[in-house]
Structures are given as structure tokens and as C-alpha cells.
Design a protein around this motif. Structure first.
Motif, PDB file in Angstrom:
ATOM      1  N   TYR A 131       0.788  -1.209   0.344  1.00  0.00           N
ATOM      2  CA  TYR A 131      -0.238  -0.275   0.211  1.00  0.00           C
ATOM      3  C   TYR A 131       0.417   1.246   0.077  1.00  0.00           C
ATOM      4  CZ  TYR A 131      -3.852  -3.570   1.347  1.00  0.00           C
ATOM      5  OH  TYR A 131      -4.725  -4.004   0.552  1.00  0.00           O
ATOM      6  N   ILE A 132       1.914   1.245   0.625  1.00  0.00           N
ATOM      7  CA  ILE A 132       2.976   2.008   0.666  1.00  0.00           C
ATOM      8  C   ILE A 132       3.363   2.351  -0.400  1.00  0.00           C
ATOM      9  CG2 ILE A 132       5.090   3.468   1.429  1.00  0.00           C
ATOM     10  CD1 ILE A 132       4.806   1.504   4.005  1.00  0.00           C
ATOM     11  N   ASN A 133       3.575   1.621  -1.322  1.00  0.00           N
ATOM     12  CA  ASN A 133       3.808   1.865  -3.111  1.00  0.00           C
ATOM     13  C   ASN A 133       3.610   2.223  -4.001  1.00  0.00           C
ATOM     14  OD1 ASN A 133       5.869   0.998  -5.124  1.00  0.00           O
ATOM     15  ND2 ASN A 133       4.352  -0.463  -5.260  1.00  0.00           N
ATOM     16  N   ALA A 134       1.694   1.678  -3.891  1.00  0.00           N
ATOM     17  CA  ALA A 134       0.270   1.917  -4.243  1.00  0.00           C
ATOM     18  C   ALA A 134       0.149   3.311  -4.003  1.00  0.00           C
ATOM     19  CB  ALA A 134      -0.882   1.231  -4.266  1.00  0.00           C
ATOM     20  N   HIS A 135       0.266   4.059  -2.679  1.00  0.00           N
ATOM     21  CA  HIS A 135      -0.417   5.177  -2.388  1.00  0.00           C
ATOM     22  C   HIS A 135       0.611   6.135  -3.424  1.00  0.00           C
ATOM     23  CE1 HIS A 135      -3.530   2.989  -0.726  1.00  0.00           C
ATOM     24  NE2 HIS A 135      -2.966   3.012   0.757  1.00  0.00           N
TER      25      HIS A 135
END
Length: 437
Positions: free
Chosen positions: A17-21
Motif C-alpha cells: 500500500y505504501i508503494n501503491a499510494h
């Protein structure tokens, strides 16, 4: 000695999620109750953390309780105090003062970076300005609402430019007219217009409620706009703020915002919990299904292998190689939840007969207890009927009662089609179950 750290597993699970956001645009509405002094600090720290992680943040804030308290202290009661309210000169003066006070306070806290961390004093710039253009609410049913306004447009190009420069954009509940007037404007309306104008990836509404709670099933984690509108029509007792937030979420979905999240300021971990865990902590209104049942594709092989592996290791399922899964991929249905395969089932047709095998009915351990197994079974049965199948059979060593409850009966091995009978493994001693369609 156990040297593991609990946070490490959380960090691993949150890293996708860190990467996706990163690089995404989030419009965050914070209602005034969440910004009372004793609650504000941790929330603003979490907003700062999102910014540091690369999220493009537009922060919209409300001041309704602050204005109400200031009006009470001043002994002033507007003629109409509901939403929208009549905003006379005295009321508008208080609104402007409270909006300025709140904006300065937020900008001061954002300037701190992350207190008590190496990011303390990080160079974070919060920018506001005449970004929201408004027009007067006018005269409705004979009532002149005076300085009450409604959003005409949001200057998306100005916001985009500021976000490109790595600023946090702060929008107070104030709008400006082309004739130089200032209006009181609903914060939720500003958040909606900003999210749609920017084509935001997420709209996050932080209010009193965690989302929509159904009396029979509790908090509903995910709704489509049609679901939400149906619930609003059936629920007369919904709090006004929650009804307003659900309406904003539905309109945002219709105008292209993929996901709107409703979370509560009462949970001080809600913002991070909603954005960095798979199931979240509030209600999400999605333009598309967050969880969907669909035909399996070759790209799902890795997810299927991960789903099946624990049961294969326990001997519940016969091990399937990647090559076999790829070969049989057209037989599988999967349930995908936010990019993760959490369920599957296969229909293997015995050609030349009117029988087919229901195989590999699996639901991820974290998502059992719902109706996903039944959803998979119903979908397989529909597929079988379309192909002219008259009997569905399954082989199981552990879950016979689940099949019994759904209309299957035990039969001897001899009832299997010839080709499948030749592949029957007597060492597993699987029960053979059949259900007529």
C-alpha cells in the motif's frame, strides 16, 4: 529466545500500500469535531506521514462546532441554523475568524513535520488561498441565505501546480466570488468538488461515524453507490453528517472517484488503518467492486499457488503444480479482493458425459465465516448448467459436512465417470459426493 518484532509483519503487509499510494492524490475532509485541540495532533501527524510517504494531499477542514460555540459565546443565533444556514454579517464575521484561526493552527502543526522522530522539523509547506470559487446560495422558499454560498468550481490547475511542488494544499470552508465576496461553504461540498475536479484517487471523509452500520450484520466494509443509496432510503434514523457523507461518496463515485472512505475520528488510528491494511476500519464506497468474483486468468497463477499451498501442506488438497494450474486455468473461478486471490473453485468437465467435478473450493483463512464458499458453489453450478451438466461431484477428505449441507450425497466410487475413476487415489480414501443439478 523470540527476537521477532510485531511491527515487522505489519510493515511487510503494509508495504504494497505504501508503494501503491505513492504519487496518488488524496482529498481528505476532516470535520470540525476531529480538529478540537485534544484530538488534532495525532491526526495531523498521520496526514504529515502520508505526505512524507509521497501522497499528494489536499486537506479540507470543517469548523461547524467551532462556529456554533463561538456563536453561543457571542449570544448570537442566526435565523436558520440548519445546513444550509442563514449567514448574516455577524455570523459571517465569526465564520471568517474561526476559519482563519483553524487554518493557522493546522499550518503551524504541519510545519512541525513529525514530532519526536528524525522527521521533526521536516520542510513541509502547507498552502491555502482563493482556490474555491463560490456563488450565493440565494433566496430559497422566501428565505435569503445572505452570505451562505455553494461551490461554483475549484481551481484544479492551481491545486495541481501546488501538489507538483510538493505542497500540502489546505482548503477552509470558505469560497470566493468573482465580484470579491466571501461566502460560507460546506466543507463536504468543497471536498467533493476538489476530488472530482482533480480526478483524485481517493476521497477520505473523517467524521463522527466509522461508516454505515447494518443492524443485522454490523459495519459494512464496502458498498457500491447503489447499495449506499438503497440503505439511505431505508434508514430514516441516519445521523445527518453520515447521510451527508454517504451522499457525497455516491456522487463522487458517479463523477469518477474510484474509492471514497468513511472513517471516524474516534479511532485515532483510523486513517492509517484504513489506508494500509487490506480490510480497513471504515466503510468504502467504490465505483467498481472492491471484491469481485471472476474467471481466473494466467496472471492469477501466483495468487492461486499461495492460496492453495497451506491446504496442500495439511493434506486437505492434492498438490497442484504451476504447470497443471496453467493448463486448467479456464476451469477456475476466483474471488479477488484488492488484488489478492482470497477464494477459488474449479469445474472440471468429463467430456462425453453429463457429469463434472467440483474441485478446489478454497477460501483464504482470513475470510472464512462469510458466504464466499456459497458464492463460489452457486457460480460453479450456474456454469455447469450452462454446459449441460446434470450431476456435479466432489471428492473430499475433510469437509464432507459442508457439502452435505448444500445438497450433496455420498455415493460409491463406482459412480464416478470412467476416466475419473481411473485417477482415483485409494490411499487418500476420499469420499465421493454427488449433487444433481
Amino acid at each position: 529466545m523470540d527476537t521477532s518484532f510485531p511491527f515487522a509483519e505489519w510493515f511487510r503487509s503494509s508495504s504494497p500500500y505504501i508503494n501503491a499510494h505513492r504519487g496518488r492524490t488524496f482529498v481528505i475532509l476532516v470535520e470540525g469535531q476531529a480538529l478540537e485541540a485534544r484530538r488534532r495532533e495525532s491526526l495531523i501527524q498521520d496526514v504529515t506521514l502520508l505526505h512524507i510517504l509521497g501522497v499528494r494531499v489536499v486537506l479540507v477542514f470543517g469548523i461547524r462546532p467551532q462556529v456554533d460555540q463561538a456563536l453561543a459565546r457571542a449570544g448570537h443565533q442566526p435565523p436558520v441554523s440548519d445546513i444550509p444556514r442563514v449567514v448574516d454579517d455577524a455570523t459571517m464575521h465569526i465564520i471568517e475568524r474561526e476559519a482563519m484561526h483553524m487554518r493557522l493552527g493546522l499550518e503551524a502543526q504541519l510545519s512541525l513535520g513529525l514530532p519526536n522522530t528524525p522527521m521533526y522539523g521536516a520542510d513541509i509547506t502547507a498552502v491555502s488561498g482563493n482556490i474555491v470559487m463560490a456563488r450565493p446560495f440565494g433566496i430559497r422558499d422566501g428565505i435569503d441565505y445572505l452570505h451562505e454560498g455553494e461551490v461554483r468550481r475549484v481551481r484544479a490547475e492551481a491545486i495541481t501546480s501546488l501538489l507538483d511542488q510538493r505542497h500540502i494544499v489546505v482548503l477552509p470552508p470558505i469560497g470566493y466570488s468573482s465580484t470579491g465576496e466571501v461566502f460560507d461553504v460546506s466543507a463536504s461540498a468543497i471536498a467533493l468538488h476538489a476530488a472530482t475536479a482533480l480526478k483524485a484517487d481517493k476521497l477520505i471523509l473523517i467524521g463522527d461515524s466509522s461508516g454505515f452500520t447494518d443492524p443485522s450484520s454490523g459495519l459494512l466494509r464496502q458498498l457500491t453507490p447503489a447499495d449506499a443509496e438503497r440503505f439511505m432510503a431505508q434508514s430514516d434514523a441516519l445521523p445527518g453528517e453520515l447521510r451527508r457523507h454517504l451522499g457525497v461518496a455516491c456522487e463522487a463515485a458517479r463523477q469518477g472517484v474510484a474509492r471514497t472512505h468513511l472513517i471516524s475520528w474516534r479511532d485515532h488510528d483510523a486513517l492509517l488503518g484504513e489506508l494500509f491494511t487490506r480490510d480497513g476500519v471504515g466503510t468504502m464506497i467504490t465505483r467498481d467492486r472492491y471484491e469481485q468474483l471472476r474467471d481466473a486468468e494466467l496472471r492469477d497463477v501466483g495468487g492461486l499457488l499461495a492460496l492453495l499451498k497451506p491446504l496442500e501442506e495439511q493434506g486437505v488438497l492434492v498438490a497442484r503444480s504451476r504447470e497443471r494450474l496453467e493448463h486448467d486455468m479456464g476451469d477456475y473461478l476466483v474471488i479477488e479482493r484488492d488484488g489478492m486471490i482470497i477464494g477459488c473453485a474449479a469445474l472440471h468437465v468429463d467430456h462425453g458425459t453429463d457429469m463434472a467435478e467440483l474441485a478446489c473450493v478454497v477460501v483464504h483463512g482470513s475470510y472464512r465465516g462469510g458466504e464466499r464458499g456459497d458464492v463460489l458453489l452457486q457460480a460453479i453450478e450456474q456454469r455447469a448448467r450452462r454446459q449441460g451438466i446434470r450431476e456435479l461431484y466432489a471428492l473430499t477428505t475433510h469437509t464432507a459436512h459442508w457439502f452435505f449441507e448444500r445438497g450433496f450425497e455420498t455415493v460409491p466410487v463406482e459412480r464416478l465417470p470412467e476416466a475419473r475413476r481411473q485417477r482415483y487415489n485409494p490411499t487418500r480414501n476420499s469420499r465421493v459426493l454427488i449433487k444433481p443439478l
